[in-house]
Design a protein around this motif. Structure first.
Motif, PDB file in Angstrom:
ATOM      1  N   UNK A  22       0.788  -1.229   0.000  1.00 30.50           N
ATOM      2  CA  UNK A  22       0.000   0.000   0.000  1.00 30.50           C
ATOM      3  C   UNK A  22       0.813   1.268   0.000  1.00 30.50           C
ATOM      4  N   UNK A  23       2.111   1.165  -0.273  1.00 31.19           N
ATOM      5  CA  UNK A  23       2.970   2.342  -0.206  1.00 31.19           C
ATOM      6  C   UNK A  23       3.236   2.983  -1.547  1.00 31.19           C
ATOM      7  N   UNK A  24       3.814   4.153  -1.514  1.00 31.01           N
ATOM      8  CA  UNK A  24       4.267   4.888  -2.686  1.00 31.01           C
ATOM      9  C   UNK A  24       5.765   5.136  -2.532  1.00 31.01           C
ATOM     10  N   UNK A  25       6.495   5.328  -3.669  1.00 32.03           N
ATOM     11  CA  UNK A  25       6.026   5.558  -5.032  1.00 32.03           C
ATOM     12  C   UNK A  25       5.681   4.279  -5.779  1.00 32.03           C
ATOM     13  N   UNK A  26       4.926   4.476  -6.865  1.00 29.40           N
ATOM     14  CA  UNK A  26       4.652   3.421  -7.829  1.00 29.40           C
ATOM     15  C   UNK A  26       5.012   3.969  -9.201  1.00 29.40           C
ATOM     16  N   UNK A  27       5.815   3.213  -9.939  1.00 31.54           N
ATOM     17  CA  UNK A  27       6.184   3.599 -11.298  1.00 31.54           C
ATOM     18  C   UNK A  27       5.532   2.614 -12.259  1.00 31.54           C
ATOM     19  N   UNK A  28       4.768   3.142 -13.222  1.00 28.21           N
ATOM     20  CA  UNK A  28       4.114   2.308 -14.215  1.00 28.21           C
ATOM     21  C   UNK A  28       4.842   2.416 -15.543  1.00 28.21           C
ATOM     22  N   UNK A  29       5.265   1.255 -16.049  1.00 30.65           N
ATOM     23  CA  UNK A  29       5.935   1.173 -17.348  1.00 30.65           C
ATOM     24  C   UNK A  29       5.247   0.093 -18.174  1.00 30.65           C
ATOM     25  N   UNK A  30       4.694   0.480 -19.307  1.00 26.59           N
ATOM     26  CA  UNK A  30       4.066  -0.481 -20.216  1.00 26.59           C
ATOM     27  C   UNK A  30       3.055  -1.378 -19.503  1.00 26.59           C
ATOM     28  N   UNK A  31       2.260  -0.781 -18.629  1.00 24.40           N
ATOM     29  CA  UNK A  31       1.200  -1.520 -17.955  1.00 24.40           C
ATOM     30  C   UNK A  31       1.633  -2.291 -16.733  1.00 24.40           C
ATOM     31  N   UNK A  32       2.926  -2.321 -16.452  1.00 24.63           N
ATOM     32  CA  UNK A  32       3.421  -3.018 -15.256  1.00 24.63           C
ATOM     33  C   UNK A  32       3.737  -2.005 -14.170  1.00 24.63           C
ATOM     34  N   UNK A  33       3.480  -2.384 -12.918  1.00 28.09           N
ATOM     35  CA  UNK A  33       3.696  -1.495 -11.782  1.00 28.09           C
ATOM     36  C   UNK A  33       4.932  -1.931 -11.003  1.00 28.09           C
ATOM     37  N   UNK A  34       5.782  -0.949 -10.705  1.00 25.54           N
ATOM     38  CA  UNK A  34       7.013  -1.207  -9.957  1.00 25.54           C
ATOM     39  C   UNK A  34       6.996  -0.368  -8.682  1.00 25.54           C
ATOM     40  N   UNK A  35       7.370  -0.985  -7.566  1.00 24.89           N
ATOM     41  CA  UNK A  35       7.346  -0.302  -6.269  1.00 24.89           C
ATOM     42  C   UNK A  35       8.714  -0.385  -5.591  1.00 24.89           C
ATOM     43  N   UNK A  36       8.852   0.331  -4.478  1.00 27.64           N
ATOM     44  CA  UNK A  36      10.087   0.448  -3.692  1.00 27.64           C
ATOM     45  C   UNK A  36      11.123   1.245  -4.493  1.00 27.64           C
ATOM     46  N   UNK A  37      11.440   2.424  -3.992  1.00 23.37           N
ATOM     47  CA  UNK A  37      12.163   3.383  -4.830  1.00 23.37           C
ATOM     48  C   UNK A  37      13.604   2.985  -5.159  1.00 23.37           C
ATOM     49  N   UNK A  38      14.322   2.334  -4.249  1.00 22.08           N
ATOM     50  CA  UNK A  38      15.694   1.931  -4.576  1.00 22.08           C
ATOM     51  C   UNK A  38      15.716   0.825  -5.636  1.00 22.08           C
ATOM     52  N   UNK A  39      14.888  -0.223  -5.503  1.00 20.63           N
ATOM     53  CA  UNK A  39      14.806  -1.190  -6.600  1.00 20.63           C
ATOM     54  C   UNK A  39      14.357  -0.555  -7.924  1.00 20.63           C
ATOM     55  N   UNK A  40      13.480   0.441  -7.853  1.00 23.09           N
ATOM     56  CA  UNK A  40      13.064   1.144  -9.075  1.00 23.09           C
ATOM     57  C   UNK A  40      14.268   1.819  -9.714  1.00 23.09           C
ATOM     58  N   UNK A  41      15.092   2.477  -8.910  1.00 25.72           N
ATOM     59  CA  UNK A  41      16.277   3.162  -9.430  1.00 25.72           C
ATOM     60  C   UNK A  41      17.256   2.168 -10.057  1.00 25.72           C
ATOM     61  N   UNK A  42      17.447   1.024  -9.422  1.00 25.21           N
ATOM     62  CA  UNK A  42      18.343   0.001  -9.984  1.00 25.21           C
ATOM     63  C   UNK A  42      17.781  -0.539 -11.306  1.00 25.21           C
ATOM     64  N   UNK A  43      16.482  -0.760 -11.323  1.00 19.01           N
ATOM     65  CA  UNK A  43      15.808  -1.271 -12.521  1.00 19.01           C
ATOM     66  C   UNK A  43      15.968  -0.294 -13.689  1.00 19.01           C
ATOM     67  N   UNK A  44      15.739   0.996 -13.419  1.00 16.15           N
ATOM     68  CA  UNK A  44      15.876   2.010 -14.463  1.00 16.15           C
ATOM     69  C   UNK A  44      17.327   2.117 -14.935  1.00 16.15           C
ATOM     70  N   UNK A  45      18.264   1.996 -14.004  1.00 19.39           N
ATOM     71  CA  UNK A  45      19.686   2.060 -14.368  1.00 19.39           C
ATOM     72  C   UNK A  45      20.048   0.935 -15.333  1.00 19.39           C
ATOM     73  N   UNK A  46      19.525  -0.255 -15.063  1.00 20.80           N
ATOM     74  CA  UNK A  46      19.804  -1.383 -15.964  1.00 20.80           C
ATOM     75  C   UNK A  46      19.178  -1.152 -17.336  1.00 20.80           C
ATOM     76  N   UNK A  47      17.973  -0.603 -17.357  1.00 20.96           N
ATOM     77  CA  UNK A  47      17.318  -0.330 -18.638  1.00 20.96           C
ATOM     78  C   UNK A  47      18.094   0.696 -19.456  1.00 20.96           C
ATOM     79  N   UNK A  48      18.623   1.699 -18.744  1.00 23.12           N
ATOM     80  CA  UNK A  48      19.343   2.772 -19.422  1.00 23.12           C
ATOM     81  C   UNK A  48      20.781   2.387 -19.752  1.00 23.12           C
ATOM     82  N   UNK A  49      21.310   1.404 -19.059  1.00 24.66           N
ATOM     83  CA  UNK A  49      22.700   1.018 -19.268  1.00 24.66           C
ATOM     84  C   UNK A  49      23.680   2.010 -18.670  1.00 24.66           C
TER      85      UNK A  49
END
Length: 363
Positions: free
Chosen positions: A64-91
């Motif tokens: 039930x917490x925020x933030x939530x990042x939505x990418x292509x219909x999928x929801x991602x939560x927990x801000x540090x894992x979100x940052x790691x995930x985006x870093x991998x996508x960006x290279x």
């Protein structure tokens, strides 16, 4: 062109807070990366309890917490894992070696520990957190020193952790603190380096509208006499009001107690001259109202001139104002005759400057 991390516009949902919290680290990261996104801000008020249950029921986040990042219909939560995930996508932003990844993970954990302490201040009591702050700063600073010359955690390469560290200093009100620059120079260096990155700088400038105080991390304190809308301090009050800056307005009685108060000010070092107004910003005291106005204008990025001629023009008119004030203060003893004789020359001089400078209405 915005880097592509999804086929649809990403959607970031977080609280509508004044540049605080987990979601703000993600916003700063996205800004630096040049990623366009929809910024959904949720009020943190009486409606949040219901909204939280809706998030849990929808499956967006079982916690039930925020933030939530939505990418292509999928929801991602927990801000540090979100940052790691985006870093991998960006290279980028995530390190290029196993040692880099370990270092960023280690500092991320320190950041998470710091945040668990910091959130306790939202209840109003900051004492316990302030006692812990030095240990977090020392630990992060040591990692920076051991890694190399910087300015970022991975040297010349910015990482997602750098934005988390920047927010540590921001949330603690230490972005401009002089003692941080002296005790933890690498933290100070990192903060300045983040602010020097063009995309991050542009976002930080825009987000000022969400800052509660705009010119400082903590509530400004203006100390001046309790006079009926006159004097040097009243110029500052009018300026702060126009700029929309909330502040603590401390009014000192101009009576028999002032002599002792003046000596207290001198002894404290707040103003060796012992005069008012005094403006306190983030633990530093600033005196002399015209220099204070210039400082505030610089921090706000407005109310100031942008070329040498305009700077000269404002300085010249400010000097005329100071000459006028030196004459006006003589009226406080009751005799206004001498000042009234001089008033027209000041008015004429300022009016002439206005006419020469252009159509107006301002200087």
């Amino acid at each position: 062109m915005s880097p592509s991390i999804s086929t649809d516009l990403p959607v970031l949902t977080y609280f509508d807070l004044p540049n605080l919290g987990r979601g703000e680290v993600v916003r700063l990261f996205l800004a630096d990366a040049g990623i366009a996104y929809k910024d959904v801000r949720i009020p943190l008020d009486a409606t949040w309890a219901t909204k939280k249950q809706e998030i849990i029921a929808s499956g967006e986040n079982p916690y039930g917490g925020l933030p939530i990042l939505e990418l292509d219909g999928k929801k991602y939560t927990q801000h540090i894992p979100i940052l790691r995930f985006l870093s991998r996508k960006l290279g980028k932003y995530g390190g290029s070696t196993e040692d880099d990844v370990y270092l960023l993970d280690a500092v991320s954990d320190l950041y998470v520990d710091w945040r668990a302490s910091w959130v306790t201040t939202l209840g109003g009591d900051k004492a316990a957190h302030l006692e812990k702050v030095p240990k977090y700063y020392h630990a992060i600073h040591d990692h920076l020193v051991k890694r190399g010359p910087g300015p970022f955690m991975l040297g010349a390469e910015a990482s997602y952790v750098d934005f988390a560290i920047y927010q540590i200093l921001h949330n603690d009100g230490n972005l401009q603190a002089s003692d941080i620059a002296s005790k933890f120079p690498r933290l100070h260096q990192l903060a300045r380096a983040v602010e020097a990155r063009p995309a991050a700088a542009a976002y930080l400038n825009v987000r000022r509208k969400y800052e509660p105080f705009k010119v400082s991390q903590t509530e400004p304190v203006l100390t001046y006499f309790d006079l009926p809308n006159i004097g040097r301090g009243e110029v500052l009050r009018l300026f702060l009001a126009d700029a929309g800056i909330s502040y603590k307005d401390v009014r000192i009685p101009l009576d028999a107690t002032w002599a002792a108060k003046k000596q207290d000010i001198i002894a404290s070092g707040a103003n060796a001259y012992g005069a008012l107004p005094i403006l306190e910003l983030d633990g530093k005291s600033y005196t002399q109202h015209i220099p204070i106005l210039r400082l505030l204008a610089q921090r706000l990025g407005k109310y100031e001139a942008t070329n040498d001629d305009d700077i000269y023009f404002l300085d010249a008119v400010a000097d005329l104002y100071i000459d006028w004030k030196a004459s006006w203060v003589t009226t406080l003893s009751g005799d206004k005759t001498a000042h009234l004789e001089k008033a027209p020359k000041y008015y004429h001089a300022i009016h002439a400057h206005l006419l020469k400078h252009g159509a107006g209405p301002y200087a």
